[in-house]
Each structure stands twice: as C-alpha cells, then as structure tokens.
Design an enzyme around this catalytic site. Structure first.
Site, PDB file in Angstrom:
ATOM      1  N   ARG A   1     120.668   5.705  54.368  1.00 38.56           N
ATOM      2  CA  ARG A   1     120.157   6.715  53.697  1.00 38.56           C
ATOM      3  C   ARG A   1     119.034   7.684  55.769  1.00 38.56           C
ATOM      4  O   ARG A   1     118.320   7.084  56.750  1.00 38.56           O
ATOM      5  CB  ARG A   1     118.503   6.275  53.215  1.00 38.56           C
ATOM      6  CG  ARG A   1     118.235   5.256  53.316  1.00 38.56           C
ATOM      7  CD  ARG A   1     117.537   4.654  52.017  1.00 38.56           C
ATOM      8  NE  ARG A   1     116.277   3.672  52.382  1.00 38.56           N
ATOM      9  CZ  ARG A   1     115.404   3.190  51.677  1.00 38.56           C
ATOM     10  NH1 ARG A   1     115.439   3.610  50.338  1.00 38.56           N
ATOM     11  NH2 ARG A   1     114.413   2.002  51.891  1.00 38.56           N
TER      12      ARG A   1
ATOM     13  N   GLY B   1     112.432  -5.843  53.509  1.00 36.86           N
ATOM     14  CA  GLY B   1     113.053  -6.614  52.572  1.00 36.86           C
ATOM     15  C   GLY B   1     114.372  -6.604  52.450  1.00 36.86           C
ATOM     16  O   GLY B   1     115.350  -7.942  52.743  1.00 36.86           O
TER      17      GLY B   1
ATOM     18  N   ASP C   1     104.166   1.208  48.673  1.00 36.08           N
ATOM     19  CA  ASP C   1     104.498   0.570  49.789  1.00 36.08           C
ATOM     20  C   ASP C   1     106.110   1.777  48.942  1.00 36.08           C
ATOM     21  O   ASP C   1     107.060   2.032  50.332  1.00 36.08           O
ATOM     22  CB  ASP C   1     104.991  -1.274  49.654  1.00 36.08           C
ATOM     23  CG  ASP C   1     106.238  -0.927  47.592  1.00 36.08           C
ATOM     24  OD1 ASP C   1     105.031  -0.841  47.454  1.00 36.08           O
ATOM     25  OD2 ASP C   1     107.087  -1.565  48.042  1.00 36.08           O
ATOM     26  N   ASN C   2     105.735   2.324  48.047  1.00 32.80           N
ATOM     27  CA  ASN C   2     107.147   3.623  47.756  1.00 32.80           C
ATOM     28  C   ASN C   2     106.844   4.834  47.856  1.00 32.80           C
ATOM     29  O   ASN C   2     107.028   6.055  47.445  1.00 32.80           O
ATOM     30  CB  ASN C   2     107.297   2.971  46.835  1.00 32.80           C
ATOM     31  CG  ASN C   2     108.805   1.512  46.177  1.00 32.80           C
ATOM     32  OD1 ASN C   2     109.558   1.323  47.458  1.00 32.80           O
ATOM     33  ND2 ASN C   2     108.800   1.368  45.118  1.00 32.80           N
TER      34      ASN C   2
ATOM     35  N   GLY D   1     106.863  -5.226  53.381  1.00 33.96           N
ATOM     36  CA  GLY D   1     107.764  -4.966  53.701  1.00 33.96           C
ATOM     37  C   GLY D   1     109.227  -4.852  53.913  1.00 33.96           C
ATOM     38  O   GLY D   1     109.962  -4.673  52.607  1.00 33.96           O
TER      39      GLY D   1
ATOM     40  N   ASP E   1     117.967 -11.847  49.242  1.00 35.41           N
ATOM     41  CA  ASP E   1     119.242 -12.192  50.064  1.00 35.41           C
ATOM     42  C   ASP E   1     119.792 -10.965  51.022  1.00 35.41           C
ATOM     43  O   ASP E   1     120.132 -10.778  51.966  1.00 35.41           O
ATOM     44  CB  ASP E   1     120.608 -11.928  49.471  1.00 35.41           C
ATOM     45  CG  ASP E   1     120.884 -11.464  48.148  1.00 35.41           C
ATOM     46  OD1 ASP E   1     120.414 -10.251  48.487  1.00 35.41           O
ATOM     47  OD2 ASP E   1     121.781 -11.451  47.498  1.00 35.41           O
TER      48      ASP E   1
ATOM     49  N   ASP F   1     113.237   5.399  47.672  1.00 32.90           N
ATOM     50  CA  ASP F   1     113.325   4.699  47.154  1.00 32.90           C
ATOM     51  C   ASP F   1     113.749   4.387  45.637  1.00 32.90           C
ATOM     52  O   ASP F   1     113.589   4.657  44.827  1.00 32.90           O
ATOM     53  CB  ASP F   1     112.369   3.156  46.806  1.00 32.90           C
ATOM     54  CG  ASP F   1     112.180   2.454  48.418  1.00 32.90           C
ATOM     55  OD1 ASP F   1     112.681   2.485  49.616  1.00 32.90           O
ATOM     56  OD2 ASP F   1     110.931   2.245  48.564  1.00 32.90           O
TER      57      ASP F   1
END
Length: 522
Positions: free
Chosen positions: A193, A103, A270-271, A101, A135, A280
């Site tokens: 982006r 993050g 995921d990229n 997901g 974070d 990414d």
C-alpha cells in the site's frame, strides 16, 4: 525498477531503535525499528494497479518483472533501502492500549516522483518487534478486501491510501476468523500500500505518554517540514496550524465516508492518519439498508462505538487525543480547544450541504434540516438500500407525482411488501415536501441528474461482492478480483455491462461470515 527515486529521509532524520533483533519488546526513545520482511516461499502476482504504479514511478512493463514480484512480496530488498516498522501507540475502542506499532506492516522506503513523496509499505510481510503474539502475516481473504477497497475509495473521491500490488505468498497462515476457538489454515498474501506517509495520531501519543518530549518535538517538526511546508511562524503557532490542518482533513475524510455510506469499523487512534486519509482496511463495510447504528465489526457489536452514525463524534474524540499528545509542546489549551470546538460545528454545516447535494438541492432554506431529518427517519421504517435509493433518486423529475417518485426508488426496498399503510404514508409525506423543494430549485432535471450522479455512486464494494471474489480466489480464480477492480474504477458511471452489481444485498449474504459479520482477523 530503474526509475524509482529512493529517499530515506524518515530513517535518516528520526531516531532509530538500536536493537536490531526482531524480537517482540517495548521499544523506547525511537520512531522505528529496522526489520526485514519474511521471505515468502512461492510468491505469485494476483493483481497490480497500473495507476498506483505510475504514481510512484513504476512502468507497466516493470509490474510484470521478477524484480517487482520479489520486492513487493518481501523476497528481496530494494538496493539502498532499509525496511522498517514504525513505533506508535493508540486508544483502541476508547481505551489506552499502550505500545502498538507496525505489527505486520513493514515500510520498504519512500520514493519521489513528480515532486511528490510516497511511502511504500508491505502489509502481511512478517513479524516485527511490534507483532506482540502475532506472526505478522496476512491471509488472502483480508488482503483482497484491503487491496480492492483502497482503490475503490480513491475512485469514489474519498481520501485514502492506495494499493499497488496483491501477491500470494505461497505459504499457509493459521487464523481463527471469528475468534471462537476454531483456527484453520488459509492462504497467505501480501499487499503493498502507498501513502504520503503512515504517520498516525498514535505516533505522537506514544512519545507523549512516555514523556519523550525531545523526540515528540523532533517528530512533529519533521512531519510539518516534509508534509505541511506551507506552515510557518513561531514553533507554537506552527504546532497549532498543524493540528488545524489535521482536524480539517479529518473532517473532510469523515464527510466523504458519510456521503458514500462507508463504515471503517476500527477507528482507533492508531488507525488515524495525520494526512486525513483512510488507512487500515479491516472489518469495514458499506451501509446496505440505511442504519446509522450499523457496524460491520463483530468485536464492536455490543457497544457499537464505531457505528456509521457515530463516526464524526469518534473522529472528534480521536482529535482530542492528538491534542493531548502535542499539548506538551504548546503548554496552552486555548488554541487547541478552539480548533476542537469548531470541528463539530463545521462538520454539521458541511454535512448539511453534503446531504442536500445528495438530494440534488444546491440552495439552502430554513426547512432543510427537517427535510434531512425526516428522510433519515423514513429510510429506517423498512430496510432501504442507501446506495440504490440515492442513485435512483436522481431520476425523479420535478413534474413527477408522489406515486411516480416512489415507484422510481422502490428498487431500494428490501421488503417491498412492507411499504404500505403508515410506512407508505410516511414516504408519501416526505416525497410531497421533497418535490415542492425540487421545484424551488433552478436546475433542470437533466442538469440535476448529472450533478447527483457525480455525488451518489452507482457501485460500491459491498461485502458480499468482496466475499464472492475471495471465494473464487481461494480456488485460484482471480477473474472476480479483476472484474471488481475494473468496475470500481468508475463507480459513478452507468457501466451497463456491469449492471448485475447494481443490486441489493442477496439473502444468502445476511448471515454469511465475511458479508454480515467481520472480525479483525486477518
């Protein structure tokens, strides 16, 4: 930003996470979670792309407004919007990683401009339910790299996300740059982006893995309806057409990567975008000395899964994972397998044509495969700069001697003293064949030079260049960010005022973190 045409179709048409708490957790039966960006303490605009702003309907004047600064730093939320983080999974370095997901990416909204839709996404704007132990923030170092690279790739003609803004947050972020137990505080930053959407292969992998077939069907049909409206027919046929479109655009994207010498570094599923665009920008890099086994990512230094020469095969493997994800909607393997089988066959043919075009050859002969294979071998006999070699090759004339031709490309050699004996003989042998092949072409030297210079860039964002901009920006000097942004808008032009950037990697960059070694730390 009064002319922004807000559209919330993603959140309106797909299932939302009912839990509004921003706590790390497994999120099921959903496509996204609502989440607000973390407010920065003292945002400051470093750079904004007027081109990208115009794409989405933001004027030059609005770029310098307080509203622009506040919205794209995460300090304020646009009226009539609800920011969200997307839920997806993925295979990382070939292994199933489960839920991943967004993050540290937060989607602000979609906007419509000139009948085209764009998603605006902040990277580094704070924690989400998908942040795991992180974070959700980003540092200036990685943000400069992402901001500059996306715009550089666009102007190289490579399908990519775009960069809208680069904003300093005013906060300090703790990072361990090489994951070696030495964390340090760095300046925080946020990049906005822009893409048609940020739907990834992993978006469908997540739903398939959890057997959420109703949601899978809904998400695939949503994607087809809004992004592939030309697809028609029965549902199963639509799913196959969709997969074929994704395979084709992915193949085209990888071809461009190989053409300009780009190494993504983290080709996890995921990229991978369903739009066939580069997303990414983490530990990426451009080949300097031509080395198909090179990867810029320290995490991948042992297995080199994502090395330059393996990117087509990885894309193929990733498409297999996407096929597995949408298979439950089709329940037949034949159509999917046919598309997958043709992927590499088509890539090999396209790669040959692309490589010949880089050489200034626009017809085909039976010996061309040998010409290409032999060049790829001779380029590795001594360190030879890929970008400089192909750019200077355009100046070789049909009437040149072998010696003259080698002289014209010798600036590409990192160690000219090594080009003697057997290595020099190998270069002479290759150029002898190449010059014969040039003379079989009908194009004049002048026309060929023009065509080659539109294929082979003069300027790419070498890691050492980005690092120089980062080092200066860390001292609040953003002049190099501005200079590189301007330079990379016209990578195929001569731009004599920027000739200093048409240079091989300097010696100091061979062992400097950020130049020769990069991690996913950002």
């Amino acid at each position: 930003m009064k002319n922004l045409k807000i559209n919330n179709r993603f959140t309106a048409e797909l299932p939302a996470d009912p839990d509004l708490t921003n706590e790390t957790r497994q999120v099921k039966n959903t496509a996204f979670s609502y989440v607000n960006p973390t407010k920065p303490s003292n945002p400051k605009l470093i750079h904004a792309s007027e081109e990208t702003a115009a794409l989405v309907g933001i004027s030059k004047e609005e770029i310098h407004s307080e509203e622009f600064l506040n919205v794209f730093s995460g300090k304020e939320i646009l009226p009539e919007t609800q920011p969200y983080a997307m839920c997806y999974a993925g295979h990382q370095f070939g292994n199933w990683a489960g839920q991943l997901g967004d993050g540290r990416a937060i989607n602000l909204t979609e906007v419509e401009n000139n009948n085209t839709f764009y998603t605006l996404q902040l990277k580094g704007a704070g924690k989400t339910p998908y942040s795991r132990t992180a974070d959700g923030l980003a540092v200036l170092r990685s943000s400069i790299r992402e901001y500059l690279c996306a715009e550089a790739m666009y102007h190289l003609g490579v399908p990519t996300t775009r960069s809208l803004s680069l904003i300093l947050s005013g906060d300090q972020v703790l990072r361990d740059i090489l994951y070696n137990g030495n964390p340090a505080y760095e300046k925080g930053a946020v990049v906005c982006r822009v893409a048609p959407s940020f739907i990834r292969f992993g978006s469908f992998e997540m739903l398939a893995a959890r057997n959420e077939l109703k949601n899978l069907k809904q998400f695939v049909e949503y994607t087809i309806k809004h992004y592939f409206p030309e697809i028609t027919g029965e549902p199963k046929e639509q799913y196959l057409q969709f997969f074929k479109k994704v395979a084709d655009t992915t193949r085209e994207m990888i071809l461009h990567w190989q053409r300009v010498g780009f190494v993504h570094g983290v080709m996890n599923t995921d990229n991978m975008s369903v739009h066939g665009i580069t997303i990414d920008y983490g530990p990426y890099g451009w080949l300097e000395n031509y080395d198909p086994n090179w990867t810029p990512n320290t995490t991948d230094s042992q297995n080199k899964r994502y090395r330059f020469g393996n990117q087509p095969q990885v894309a193929h493997w990733n498409l297999y994972q996407l096929a597995n994800a949408i298979y439950p909607l089709i329940n037949e393997t034949e159509g999917l397998e046919k598309i997958l089988e043709s992927f590499m066959d088509d890539f090999i043919l396209d790669y040959k044509e692309m490589f010949l075009n880089k050489l200034g050859l626009f017809t085909s002969t039976e010996t061309d495969n040998d010409l290409i294979d032999n060049l790829e071998a001779v380029l590795q006999l001594t360190e030879t700069d890929m970008t400089i070699f192909f750019r200077n090759l355009s100046s070789v004339k049909k009437t040149d001697s072998v010696e003259k031709a080698i002289e014209k490309i010798q600036f590409a050699f990192y160690k000219i003293e090594e080009v003697s004996g057997e290595i020099l003989d190998a270069w002479k042998k290759w150029f002898s064949v190449y010059l014969d092949r040039l003379n079989a072409e009908v194009l004049s030297d002048e026309v060929r030079l023009q065509k080659m210079n539109l294929i082979n860039p003069k300027y790419v964002l070498r890691n050492y260049m980005a690092q120089l901009a980062i080092d200066a920006a860390d001292k609040e000097d953003y002049s190099l960010v501005n200079e590189l942004y301007t330079l990379l808008q016209k990578p195929y032009d001569e731009q004599p005022e920027y000739q200093k950037w048409f240079a091989k990697r300097p010696d100091w960059a061979t062992s400097k973190v950020g130049c020769s070694m990069l991690s996913c730390s950002s």
